[in-house]
Design a protein around this motif. Structure first.
Motif, PDB file in Angstrom:
ATOM      1  N   GLU A  74      23.632 -16.193  -6.636  1.00 44.03           N
ATOM      2  CA  GLU A  74      22.757 -15.999  -7.789  1.00 44.03           C
ATOM      3  C   GLU A  74      23.266 -14.818  -8.628  1.00 44.03           C
ATOM      4  O   GLU A  74      23.299 -14.886  -9.858  1.00 44.03           O
ATOM      5  N   PHE A  75      23.670 -13.752  -7.956  1.00 47.63           N
ATOM      6  CA  PHE A  75      24.201 -12.594  -8.678  1.00 47.63           C
ATOM      7  C   PHE A  75      25.491 -12.956  -9.413  1.00 47.63           C
ATOM      8  O   PHE A  75      25.768 -12.416 -10.487  1.00 47.63           O
ATOM      9  N   MET A 129      14.575 -11.201  -8.757  1.00 48.83           N
ATOM     10  CA  MET A 129      15.644 -11.163  -7.749  1.00 48.83           C
ATOM     11  C   MET A 129      15.318 -10.153  -6.655  1.00 48.83           C
ATOM     12  O   MET A 129      15.618 -10.372  -5.480  1.00 48.83           O
ATOM     13  N   GLN A 137      14.616  -7.648   4.141  1.00 54.22           N
ATOM     14  CA  GLN A 137      13.667  -8.754   4.170  1.00 54.22           C
ATOM     15  C   GLN A 137      12.603  -8.564   5.242  1.00 54.22           C
ATOM     16  O   GLN A 137      12.820  -7.893   6.242  1.00 54.22           O
ATOM     17  N   ARG A 181      26.036 -15.531 -11.011  1.00 51.33           N
ATOM     18  CA  ARG A 181      25.661 -16.085 -12.315  1.00 51.33           C
ATOM     19  C   ARG A 181      25.445 -14.995 -13.362  1.00 51.33           C
ATOM     20  O   ARG A 181      25.507 -15.232 -14.549  1.00 51.33           O
ATOM     21  N   TYR A 182      25.093 -13.806 -12.865  1.00 51.72           N
ATOM     22  CA  TYR A 182      24.785 -12.697 -13.768  1.00 51.72           C
ATOM     23  C   TYR A 182      25.903 -11.665 -13.797  1.00 51.72           C
ATOM     24  O   TYR A 182      25.725 -10.572 -14.324  1.00 51.72           O
ATOM     25  N   ALA A 183      27.037 -12.015 -13.176  1.00 55.74           N
ATOM     26  CA  ALA A 183      28.122 -11.035 -13.076  1.00 55.74           C
ATOM     27  C   ALA A 183      28.662 -10.685 -14.457  1.00 55.74           C
ATOM     28  O   ALA A 183      28.751 -11.541 -15.336  1.00 55.74           O
ATOM     29  N   VAL A 184      29.025  -9.434 -14.624  1.00 53.81           N
ATOM     30  CA  VAL A 184      29.644  -8.983 -15.865  1.00 53.81           C
ATOM     31  C   VAL A 184      31.144  -9.227 -15.751  1.00 53.81           C
ATOM     32  O   VAL A 184      31.742  -8.888 -14.741  1.00 53.81           O
ATOM     33  N   LYS A 239      30.300  -7.813 -20.547  1.00 57.05           N
ATOM     34  CA  LYS A 239      31.429  -8.326 -19.766  1.00 57.05           C
ATOM     35  C   LYS A 239      32.737  -7.697 -20.224  1.00 57.05           C
ATOM     36  O   LYS A 239      33.667  -7.527 -19.439  1.00 57.05           O
ATOM     37  N   LEU A 290      23.790  -6.299  -0.919  1.00 55.00           N
ATOM     38  CA  LEU A 290      22.598  -6.884  -0.289  1.00 55.00           C
ATOM     39  C   LEU A 290      22.552  -6.586   1.204  1.00 55.00           C
ATOM     40  O   LEU A 290      23.580  -6.454   1.863  1.00 55.00           O
ATOM     41  N   LEU A 316      29.553  -5.321 -11.916  1.00 52.92           N
ATOM     42  CA  LEU A 316      28.266  -5.172 -12.594  1.00 52.92           C
ATOM     43  C   LEU A 316      27.584  -6.525 -12.714  1.00 52.92           C
ATOM     44  O   LEU A 316      28.237  -7.565 -12.730  1.00 52.92           O
ATOM     45  N   VAL A 317      26.262  -6.466 -12.830  1.00 48.88           N
ATOM     46  CA  VAL A 317      25.508  -7.669 -13.183  1.00 48.88           C
ATOM     47  C   VAL A 317      24.672  -7.310 -14.401  1.00 48.88           C
ATOM     48  O   VAL A 317      24.354  -6.142 -14.613  1.00 48.88           O
ATOM     49  N   VAL A 318      24.357  -8.319 -15.197  1.00 47.39           N
ATOM     50  CA  VAL A 318      23.581  -8.041 -16.406  1.00 47.39           C
ATOM     51  C   VAL A 318      22.382  -8.985 -16.471  1.00 47.39           C
ATOM     52  O   VAL A 318      22.513 -10.194 -16.267  1.00 47.39           O
ATOM     53  N   PHE A 334      15.278 -20.525  -2.153  1.00 43.46           N
ATOM     54  CA  PHE A 334      15.255 -19.370  -1.242  1.00 43.46           C
ATOM     55  C   PHE A 334      14.095 -19.453  -0.246  1.00 43.46           C
ATOM     56  O   PHE A 334      13.788 -18.489   0.440  1.00 43.46           O
ATOM     57  N   ARG A 386      19.448 -16.428   2.963  1.00 43.50           N
ATOM     58  CA  ARG A 386      18.902 -15.914   1.707  1.00 43.50           C
ATOM     59  C   ARG A 386      19.901 -14.973   1.029  1.00 43.50           C
ATOM     60  O   ARG A 386      20.098 -15.019  -0.177  1.00 43.50           O
ATOM     61  N   VAL A 387      20.517 -14.110   1.844  1.00 45.56           N
ATOM     62  CA  VAL A 387      21.498 -13.172   1.293  1.00 45.56           C
ATOM     63  C   VAL A 387      22.681 -13.941   0.697  1.00 45.56           C
ATOM     64  O   VAL A 387      23.136 -13.642  -0.410  1.00 45.56           O
ATOM     65  N   LEU A 406      22.749 -16.955  -0.500  1.00 46.43           N
ATOM     66  CA  LEU A 406      22.331 -17.609  -1.744  1.00 46.43           C
ATOM     67  C   LEU A 406      22.153 -16.602  -2.874  1.00 46.43           C
ATOM     68  O   LEU A 406      22.446 -16.879  -4.036  1.00 46.43           O
ATOM     69  N   LEU A 407      21.673 -15.425  -2.513  1.00 42.00           N
ATOM     70  CA  LEU A 407      21.453 -14.400  -3.528  1.00 42.00           C
ATOM     71  C   LEU A 407      22.781 -13.879  -4.074  1.00 42.00           C
ATOM     72  O   LEU A 407      22.881 -13.552  -5.260  1.00 42.00           O
ATOM     73  N   GLU A 408      23.776 -13.843  -3.214  1.00 42.98           N
ATOM     74  CA  GLU A 408      25.118 -13.467  -3.691  1.00 42.98           C
ATOM     75  C   GLU A 408      25.565 -14.446  -4.779  1.00 42.98           C
ATOM     76  O   GLU A 408      26.086 -14.047  -5.810  1.00 42.98           O
ATOM     77  N   GLU A 441      20.338  -7.728   4.767  1.00 42.06           N
ATOM     78  CA  GLU A 441      19.324  -8.594   5.388  1.00 42.06           C
ATOM     79  C   GLU A 441      18.095  -7.803   5.838  1.00 42.06           C
ATOM     80  O   GLU A 441      16.987  -8.322   5.904  1.00 42.06           O
ATOM     81  N   PRO A 489      17.181 -14.868   6.930  1.00 42.20           N
ATOM     82  CA  PRO A 489      17.640 -13.737   6.105  1.00 42.20           C
ATOM     83  C   PRO A 489      19.105 -13.893   5.692  1.00 42.20           C
ATOM     84  O   PRO A 489      19.459 -13.618   4.544  1.00 42.20           O
ATOM     85  N   ALA A 490      19.940 -14.360   6.599  1.00 40.54           N
ATOM     86  CA  ALA A 490      21.368 -14.495   6.284  1.00 40.54           C
ATOM     87  C   ALA A 490      21.576 -15.546   5.190  1.00 40.54           C
ATOM     88  O   ALA A 490      22.364 -15.354   4.259  1.00 40.54           O
TER      89      ALA A 490
END
Lengths: 629, 317
Positions: free
Chosen positions: B311-312, A247, A422, B314-317, A46, A417, A236-238, A279, B304-305, B307-309, A419, B301-302
């Motif tokens: 989720e990411f 994911m 999918q 949470r892992y953001a730097v 970070k 991302l 970035l993501v880690v 999901f 899911r995208v 929600l995934l945003e 769509e 799909p929309a």
């Protein structure tokens, strides 16, 4: 209180400015070194350092305390720029006892001049055996030029908590935060996240210990390490490779992960079990590996592509079902997070020994797609590709990762991302009159899949040899034709791939070819060897079946081609070993077969990721100065 | 998961169509003449016609063995997979597509030997399907090898001096499994009982395990012969909540009123093997069904995208 902490007015610390530094935190299993390392790595990322974190995992959950085999923790390599692998040796170690430190010393993990911060309560133990062990360890360590700094960690922790065993890791994190100048607010955020399921009290106690460690280091450690940071130009993501796989599976629109617990694959399902339902997906923990594969095949057959995730022994158990997926042209994604083998092997350690089993391990002729991500970022994207290829080509797609990617943590650009990644909604429209279950295009072998629920499409799928209509084949010509159709699809996929890009010059004395998680280490080794004046380049493959096209033309431009792999191969010069009986690295076998080029190999199975320096040594051995013969 | 997209209009199309039994017939059955499987196939086809099951909404899943050829002889969707592995495949199908009606056909070797682990756990999952175990006490397709249900002393190619072990009692096993919700036994030589049992199994919501005693005319023609010839060796378990076959009253006069809710009684009956007991041993429709407890809200799909945003993040730097 230790003598050191009693010292008044410390001199200002010496600042060490370095482009990279590697840290290890090792403890007995369950003492929290891993959590400490994970938070340290995440915060470093970070703050704008390149980071590669690897877990050091003992095979047992609760090995006896104070034994070298029980060493558990993290190794974190920090860099000014992106870090692609775990590096060579460690510069600074925090050890909770001398036995786990010995473990790291004995595998030659520590740099000659490494700084060691070690809990020293053992030296003062009332148990004479422990003191003797400590003394013996110090003697063993004295052969190197380590700088050993004793730290009375538990004594310090006892000043603010009752049970120093819990939370000592946060004290250690405080030490690191001070030495490496980490942002304490970010660390507190990470602690809050890590202990989100615990109480406020737990958080407060952890933060207090963190600050205690920080201040102790401020007062007692006479140096600091500065690694320049650079703010990333994109978000970035880690995460680790297994989280990235999870994911990626979500992003691909897959909705069913069927699995059976197996190290080191299970953490994908741990991650997915936590979030997948949100999901619209589920993780099905089956009664065994075989059932996990069967459930995934049943689900895929009936609708959207499903996946199963395992490691080597599990893949072996699924073998018959994998053949069924190929024979019935049922899409299926299998992830094999490789570990050391054969048999139970090295459950927690990295190896790349399942390639040939993945390619050829099914009975009969069983053509299918095999891919291997090279980075944590690719672990994410490969799942999207895998789902799509499985559906388009109506076949099994295997994804081979390994324990290095699974447990390695490194930042990568946040994916944009889409769509369209999918799976499409199920098509339940009536099947047009006369459409067959396997309406093979005779050039490509491709055909449209009919799923149950579609009026007019009723057929019985069978693992027996069958014709276009899925009728059991009783005449010989049908099996020849259907085999060709299943095989042809793999060639069609190859026709859609582009030749891989050479890293470095496109010609030279030596081309190093790798696959999977070794990319970062190989490329770092190539860079170092080129600095020494060696004419060496590298090539990294993501597709193993089909192979990426154009390999022969690439190979021709080098005097020598050699694979570097984490699997066993004989060395010429070993007793009994000659060119004819030499058992070669798995990728080299594959490449020799495909190109008829005399591809050499260098492989090691140390139960740890390859170190760039050992690859450099291998390169030097193959390319003497002055060029290859 | 997307369970039903586009499904309802398809179902609507079928409201007016009446399916004849012949519309469920697939390829011509290639079992030996006199094989009990023919009778079972007919009972299944009769059930589908009686219940007017939509062929494309119906799945026949099987393993490997003589009995597992059944899907080929139906005109529904079929999955003829691996030896012993029909149940995981059927479970996967139901997890993704719970709206499909699933029948599973297994042999005794398939279900109680190589697939025994799956059998135990499928009963525990209690996914809604009809699981038929066609028990002829022998491996037929591979030509006369001892199976777990082969009578002790029976001579086969693998145990030519007689089957060594006492036979496995599948009913005892089934009734011992936690979360079992339907266990029944019937016989192919009693077609109306077979039909009524399959119908009860179909009507039951949950995993319906039906052991069907079945003669192999080539290798085990005699193992049930005494019972076939002497109805006194058969006892019917009758109950309004189980199987009632008034047309058999004259033949099978030995009848026992057994409430299928009584598990202890069911287990005691399963242990008694002097007479063959046909009927529903146990039924409990209240047992949780795995495909229901695991049902999740589908996502577009929309969604899911989006929600995934998060989720990411949470892992953001």
């Amino acid at each position: 209180m230790s003598a050191a902490s009693a010292t008044a007015a410390p001199a200002p610390p010496k600042v060490l400015r370095v482009p990279e530094h590697t840290v290890e935190i090792v403890s007995d299993s369950g003492e929290g070194a891993q959590k400490c390392g994970q938070i340290f790595g995440a915060v470093s990322a970070k703050m704008g350092n390149g980071v590669w974190t690897v877990e050091l995992i003992p095979a047992e959950i609760q090995p006896p305390p104070r034994v070298p085999e029980g060493a558990s923790g993290n190794r974190i390599r920090l860099g000014e720029h992106a870090v692609t692998n775990w590096g060579d040796r460690t510069n600074l170690v925090i050890a909770f006892n001398e036995q786990v430190l010995l473990a790291r010393h004995r595998v030659d993990s520590l740099a000659d001049d490494a700084v060691i911060l070690i809990e020293d309560k053992w030296a003062r133990s009332e148990d004479a055996d422990i003191v003797a062990q400590w003394d013996a360890a110090m003697k063993e360590l004295s052969g190197k030029h380590y700088r050993i700094i004793p730290v009375a960690m538990e004594d310090q922790c006892l000043t603010i908590v009752d049970n120093p065993k819990k939370g000592k890791n946060m004290f250690a994190l405080g030490l690191l935060a001070r030495v490496y100048g980490r942002d304490m607010e970010r660390i507190k955020e990470q602690i809050a996240h890590a202990f989100r399921k615990k109480s406020e009290e737990v958080y407060n106690s952890n933060v207090a210990l963190l600050e205690l460690g920080y201040h102790w280091a401020e007062d007692n450690i006479d140096f600091r390490v500065e690694i320049p940071t650079h703010a990333a130009d994109k978000p970035l993501v880690v995460m680790n490779g297994n989280e990235a796989i999870g994911m990626g599976a979500i992003a691909s629109g897959m909705e069913l992960c069927a699995m059976y617990p197996i190290t080191p694959a299970t953490s994908v399902s741990h991650y997915l079990s936590e979030v997948f339902e949100k999901f619209g997906g589920i993780v099905h923990q089956a009664e065994d590996e075989i059932a996990a594969c069967g459930v995934a095949i049943g689900a895929s057959y009936a609708g959207k592509v499903a996946f199963t995730i395992t490691s080597g022994p599990g893949m072996a158990l699924k073998t018959e079902f994998l053949g069924l997926a190929v024979m019935t042209e049922t899409p299926l994604v299998l992830v094999n997070v490789q570990r050391g083998g054969p048999s139970t092997g090295l459950p927690t350690k990295v190896e790349q020994s399942d390639m040939l089993a993945a390619l050829y391990g099914q009975t009969g002729d069983s053509p299918h797609i095999v891919m291997a991500p090279a980075t944590i970022e690719e672990c994410f994207h490969i799942m999207i590709t895998a789902r799509r290829l499985a559906e388009t080509f109506r076949t099994l797609v295997m994804v081979l990762t390994d324990a290095n990617l699974a447990t390695g943590v490194s930042p990568y650009p946040k994916p944009t991302l889409d769509e369209a990644w999918q799976a499409a909604p199920l098509d339940l429209a009536p099947v047009k009159e006369g459409q067959k279950a396997y309406a093979w295009n005779k050039d490509t072998g491709l055909s449209d899949r009919i799923i149950p629920g579609r009026p007019g499409g009723m057929f019985t799928l069978t693992g027996l040899s069958h014709d276009e209509g899925s009728k059991v084949a009783y005449s010989s010509g049908i099996h020849q034709h259907s085999s060709a159709m299943r095989s042809r699809k793999i060639a069609v996929l190859q026709s859609l791939l582009v030749p891989p890009t050479v890293y470095g010059e496109e010609s030279g004395d030596l081309l190093v070819v790798g696959w999977g998680s070794t990319k970062g280490a190989i490329e770092e080794a190539v860079d170092r060897a080129r600095k020494e004046g060696l004419k060496v380049s590298s090539l990294h493959l993501r597709f193993l079946s089909p192979l990426e096209p154009g390999l022969k033309d690439i190979f021709k431009k080098f005097k020598k081609v050699m694979t570097v792999e984490i699997n066993y191969s004989d060395e010429i010069g070993d007793p009994y070993i000659n060119e004819e009986n030499r058992r070669r690295g798995q990728l080299s076998i594959l490449l020799r077969n495909a190109t008829l080029v005399d591809v050499d190999c260098w492989g090691r199975v140390p139960g740890e990721p390859l170190r760039p320096m050992s690859i450099v040594d291998a390169i030097r051995g193959r390319v003497p100065r002055g060029g290859a013969k | 998961m997307s369970y039903t997209c586009g499904l309802l209009p398809v179902l609507d199309q079928h409201e007016d169509h009446h399916y004849e039994m012949s519309e469920y017939e697939g390829a011509k059955a290639r079992w030996c003449p006199g094989c009990g499987d023919h009778s079972i196939l007919t009972a299944v086809q009769r059930l589908l016609a009686a219940e007017q099951l939509v062929p494309e909404q119906t799945m026949m899943v099987s393993g490997i063995g003589c009995s597992s050829r059944l899907p080929h002889y139906m005109k529904t969707y079929g999955f003829h997979g691996l030896h012993g592995r029909a149940l995981p495949v059927a479970t996967g199908i139901k997890l993704h597509r719970p709206e499909l009606t699933v029948f599973v056909t297994m042999g005794d070797g398939d279900c109680t030997s190589i697939g025994a682990g799956h059998w135990v756990h499928a009963m525990r999952y209690n996914v809604d399907m009809v699981a038929m175990m066609l028990d002829n006490g022998i491996y037929g397709l591979t030509k006369n090898q001892t199976s777990p249900t082969t009578p002790q002393g029976f001579k086969s190619n693998t145990q030519p001096y007689g089957s060594i072990l006492p036979p496995l009692n599948p009913l005892e096993v089934a009734l011992g499994i936690t979360n079992a919700s339907f266990v029944a036994q019937t016989a192919e030589w009693a077609p109306s009982h077979l039909y009524a049992t399959l119908r009860a199994a179909y009507k039951h919501k949950g995993f319906s395990f039906v052991r069907i005693l079945q003669r192999c005319p080539v290798y085990t023609p005699a193992i049930y012969q005494k019972a076939v010839q002497d109805p006194a060796r058969i006892q019917l378990l009758v109950h309004d909540d189980g199987v009632v076959t008034p047309d058999l009253d004259k033949i099978y006069q030995s009848q026992l009123h057994h409430d299928p809710r009584d598990l202890a009684a069911a287990r005691a009956l399963a242990e008694q093997t002097e007479t063959i007991k046909l009927g529903v041993f146990y039924r409990d429709p209240s047992k949780p069904r795995y495909e229901e407890t695991r049902r999740v809200a589908p996502r577009t799909p929309a969604e899911r995208v989006a929600l995934l945003e998060k989720e990411f993040a949470r892992y953001a730097v």
